[in-house]
Design an enzyme around this catalytic site. Structure first.
Site, PDB file in Angstrom:
ATOM      1  N   ASP A 266       0.881  -1.166   0.000  1.00 21.24           N
ATOM      2  CA  ASP A 266       0.000   0.000   0.000  1.00 21.24           C
ATOM      3  C   ASP A 266       0.925   1.225   0.000  1.00 21.24           C
ATOM      4  O   ASP A 266       2.103   1.149   0.363  1.00 21.24           O
ATOM      5  CB  ASP A 266      -0.956   0.001   1.200  1.00 21.24           C
ATOM      6  CG  ASP A 266      -2.186   0.878   0.918  1.00 21.24           C
ATOM      7  OD1 ASP A 266      -2.116   1.725  -0.002  1.00 21.24           O
ATOM      8  OD2 ASP A 266      -3.210   0.719   1.606  1.00 21.24           O
TER       9      ASP A 266
HETATM   10  C1  BGC Z   1      -5.059   3.195  -0.057  1.00 24.63           C
HETATM   11  C2  BGC Z   1      -5.099   2.231  -1.220  1.00 24.63           C
HETATM   12  C3  BGC Z   1      -4.929   2.979  -2.509  1.00 24.63           C
HETATM   13  C4  BGC Z   1      -3.612   3.741  -2.458  1.00 24.63           C
HETATM   14  C5  BGC Z   1      -3.319   4.546  -3.703  1.00 24.63           C
HETATM   15  C6  BGC Z   1      -3.840   4.097  -0.099  1.00 24.63           C
HETATM   16  O1  BGC Z   1      -3.951   5.104   0.842  1.00 24.63           O
HETATM   17  O2  BGC Z   1      -5.080   2.482   1.162  1.00 24.63           O
HETATM   18  O3  BGC Z   1      -6.308   1.523  -1.213  1.00 24.63           O
HETATM   19  O4  BGC Z   1      -4.973   2.119  -3.607  1.00 24.63           O
HETATM   20  O5  BGC Z   1      -3.664   4.656  -1.372  1.00 24.63           O
HETATM   21  O6  BGC Z   1      -4.202   5.606  -3.827  1.00 24.63           O
END
Ligand code: BGC
Length: 761
Positions: A266
């Site tokens: 993530d």
């Molecule tokens: C989220 C993800 C997301 C990523 C990119 C993170 O803060 O938890 O689900 O895909 O950001 O935007």
């Protein structure tokens, strides 16, 4: 031995000492393995720098290929319910393109409310088509964590509280995406069930609960849909960050399940170099703090073997081979949102809307051109954006009021009042950076304005024959990085409803929410109650079609609506860590804390915000309410239609079943009402004389069935006895618990119509 190494060794023995666990596993071979020989040759031509360069983001949403060898960059598309607009290469700021407006699809809980893997397939198809229009390879979705707490900030994005329903839908979604030339990225692996302190919390969970409740949707999408990507979660599980969790990434995901694709972290969720790359992380996003220069240095210093790097590169290249890059001159030639996908968004929305209560006021009758007061901020508020995290720059979004105008604007007089001051996104407040005096001042001003808007709404309600109250949460209330403090309707909507009810009792309440709300005030004050979700570009049209009876409602709750928050398991047991919120990945991580790896809640750390003791075990959602016999407001699986269904003649093909048999359950379903409608019969299993503990009942099959008025059908559903096994924590394997069971067939977890006993021998 270092603390971490020691932890790894203990965990290995504790959880995976027994290789035998795989003996009964259904074997799965990923189609991605077919490319290995070819990729081997490619890797031999790559130098170390080129390899390491592939293991981290080179922009916010891409990771590098090797141009010299014709290997294209991997392009990622946020997120699960619409393709995110193009961002600056190294910031969250938009690029401001004019052709990157996408279709806003209904969010996760809405999709789940369709109870339809076929609809999930169409949803995935729509997402993939728009991803490809934008030149993207991998969609960062579906988001399939179990909805553990009603307050969870991303409940709206996730599917369900039930692992079986979540599994069927993740498989449908993943097939839909990957049959249409894009890859999925299942997120967030694993146990990311809260937003407060998501970047620091250590989830302490026992092995059986993890296997039976939290991992099934991931496993199903890997093994049944050959999912090509997985995103590791921000949190820790049993002491280890998910991005460096050998147990989750190497042992379970790859070795046991046979996952052959790539794992991305993530965003900002990587915490180490050596452990991450060795324990199974392929790509650090969005930049190379740990898997960039530091990794190169580590390999050169002999701390990481080049074989590990080759393996991680191989796993990326398998996906690269399976997903052909969109040529630069073909991407972004047209607007992202296209009519075919808008149609899918509409279909999903029409099938997701849940009719919770109806005393006959719905569908709305317009013969006498009624005056209808439409009250509530959510009647006009867009839900494509408004919170933290991935939103959708939607090409358009039909609001409920617009939908009503388009469907009955000429058959009724619609008069609108906002009714209350909505909560809007306020980073400083969410992250606790706003001085208390300022918060108090804002609240005082809000209360004054709310009073004025309340009064206007009451005046409008007085003039009308009926009131359509369109409230609920919004995207600022339910948002990534922040759990709700409670589940009450924000902005004192309860107070407003009571004032309206005093002047006009004909209230139809529509909740535009993605997660449970407390309905104790709204429910008795409404003649009909509808849950219409954050329902995408076509949400308003779909809602209007349901309200006026063009379509019978057919959505079913994917979660339990409790009578009060405190009844729900993690709150009743006080094991949702409610200590002080310590910031979020968006505002910098707090210091690491050492963790207990035993999975036992010693009680010492109960208020430690960085410990999440899942001591309710498997009793999540309806499993808790049923087992503990706690009454609910509306049960899991509940949803009315404008018709009536009769269930009869429950039968099974045998009376006794062996461990490898399939139970075929059949029953008759008749639409005995006066309109065509879809019913969603559900089959639960109750164990009569088990040898281990079980929740009172568990969903094991369901079927969305469309029936015309007067039509009847025999529904036949299969339940493999193997799907009834439990995870034995001593042998670390799936084991049969062959016993007498009761099959419970009904319209919801709280409305069982037919039962039959069979034996497992
Ligand atoms: C989220 C993800 C997301 C990523 C990119 C993170 O803060 O938890 O689900 O895909 O950001 O935007």
């Amino acid at each position: 031995m270092s603390y971490r190494l020691l932890t790894a060794v203990i965990l290995t023995f504790l959880f995976f000492g027994c290789i035998q666990q795989s003996k009964k596993e259904k074997s799965f071979t990923s189609s991605l393995l077919q490319y290995d020989a070819e990729i081997d040759g490619l890797i031999k031509q790559m130098n170390l720098e080129e390899k390491v360069n592939m293991l981290h983001g080179n922009t916010m949403f891409s990771s590098a290929g090797v141009e010299r060898l014709g290997i294209a960059d991997m392009k990622y598309a946020d997120g699960p319910f619409g393709i995110r607009e193009e961002l600056q290469p190294h910031s969250w700021a938009p690029l401001g393109w004019t052709n990157d407006s996408a279709t806003f699809f209904p969010t996760g809980s809405a999709l789940a409310a369709t109870w339809s893997p076929e609809i999930a397939y169409k949803f995935g198809t729509g997402m993939a088509r728009e991803a490809r229009i934008r030149g993207k390879d991998m969609i960062l979705g579906p988001a399939i964590n179990i909805q553990r707490i009603p307050t969870g900030g991303r409940t709206y994005e996730y599917l369900s509280e039930d692992p079986y329903l979540s599994s069927r839908l993740s498989v449908g979604y993943s097939h839909g995406v990957q049959d249409n030339d894009a890859a999925v990225c299942l997120k967030h692996f694993a146990l990311n069930n809260q937003e407060n302190n998501r970047g620091t919390v250590d989830v302490i969970v026992d092995e059986r609960t993890m296997r039976e409740i939290y991992l099934p949707p991931f496993k199903a999408a890997v093994q049944e849909a050959d999912a090509y990507g997985v995103m590791s979660a921000y949190n820790k599980v049993n002491g280890w960050w998910c991005a460096e969790n050998d147990m989750l990434l190497n042992k379970i995901l790859r070795d046991e399940w046979g996952f052959a694709g790539l794992v991305v972290s993530d965003w900002g969720g990587t915490h180490s170099t050596v452990e991450s790359v060795e324990h199974g992380l392929n790509v650090e996003m969005p930049e190379g703090t740990y898997l960039g220069q530091a990794l190169l240095d580590s390999v050169k210093a002999g701390a990481v073997s080049e074989d590990v790097i080759n393996q991680r590169v191989l796993e990326i290249l398998r996906v690269r081979k399976a997903i052909k890059p969109v040529p630069e001159d073909e991407a972004n030639q047209i607007m992202t949102s296209q009519p075919a996908q808008q149609k899918i968004a509409y279909e999903v929305a029409t099938k997701s809307i849940v009719l919770l209560k109806n005393d006959g006021i719905l569908p709305i009758k317009t013969e006498n051109k009624p005056v209808i007061a439409v009250i509530g901020d959510n009647a006009v508020r867009g839900m494509a954006t408004g919170g933290i995290g991935a939103g959708v720059k939607t090409l358009y979004e039909v609001s409920p009021l617009e939908g009503l105008k388009s469907r009955i604007g000429d058959q009724a007089e619609l008069i609108y009042a906002q009714g209350y001051v909505p909560v809007l996104l306020d980073y400083a407040r969410i992250f606790g950076n706003k001085p208390q005096e300022e918060v108090d001042k804002e609240e005082r001003e809000k209360a004054i304005l709310n009073k004025k808007l309340n009064a206007e709404a009451v005046a409008v309600a007085k003039k009308a024959e009926m009131v359509l109250f369109i409230g609920g949460d919004n995207r600022a209330v339910e948002t990534e990085a922040n759990d709700r403090e409670n589940i009450f309707l924000p902005s004192d909507q309860d107070g407003l409803i009571q004032k309206i009810a005093a002047v006009n009792p004909n209230i139809i309440t529509v909740l535009v929410s993605g997660a449970p709300n407390d309905l104790n005030v709204v429910q008795p004050n409404s003649k009909a109650l509808v849950l219409s979700w954050f329902n995408g570009s076509e949400g308003g049209n779909a809602l209007a079609d349901i309200l006026v009876g063009n379509i019978s409602p057919s959505g079913r709750l994917p979660f339990t609506l409790p009578k009060k928050l405190e009844d729900s398991p993690a709150y009743a047991l006080d094991n949702y860590p409610r200590g002080q919120k310590k910031g979020d990945v968006f505002v910098g991580l707090v210091e690491e804390t050492d963790s207990d790896i035993t999975g036992e809640n010693t009680g010492d750390n109960k208020n430690d915000p960085n410990k999440g003791y899942y001591s309710e075990d498997m009793l999540v959602g309806y499993r808790w309410f049923d087992t503990k016999q706690i009454p609910v407001m509306y049960p899991f699986g509940h949803g009315l239609t404008y018709s009536i269904f009769e269930y009869s003649a429950l039968n099974t093909d045998q009376e006794e079943y062996g461990a490898d048999d399939k139970i075929t359950v059949s029953f008759n379903l008749k639409n005995s009402g006066s309109v065509a409608a879809d019913e969603v019969p559900q089959v639960y299993i109750h164990r009569i004389n088990p040898s281990v503990e079980w929740p009172f009942k568990e969903l094991k099959a369901f079927s969305r069935t469309a029936l015309n008025q007067g039509e009847a059908k025999t529904i036949s559903l299969e339940i493999p006895v193997q799907s009834l096994r439990y995870w034995n924590e001593e042998t670390h394997s799936w084991e049969d618990d062959l016993c007498d069971i009761e099959l419970l067939v009904g319209a919801s977890a709280g409305d069982i119509k037919l039962t039959k006993k069979v034996s497992l021998k």
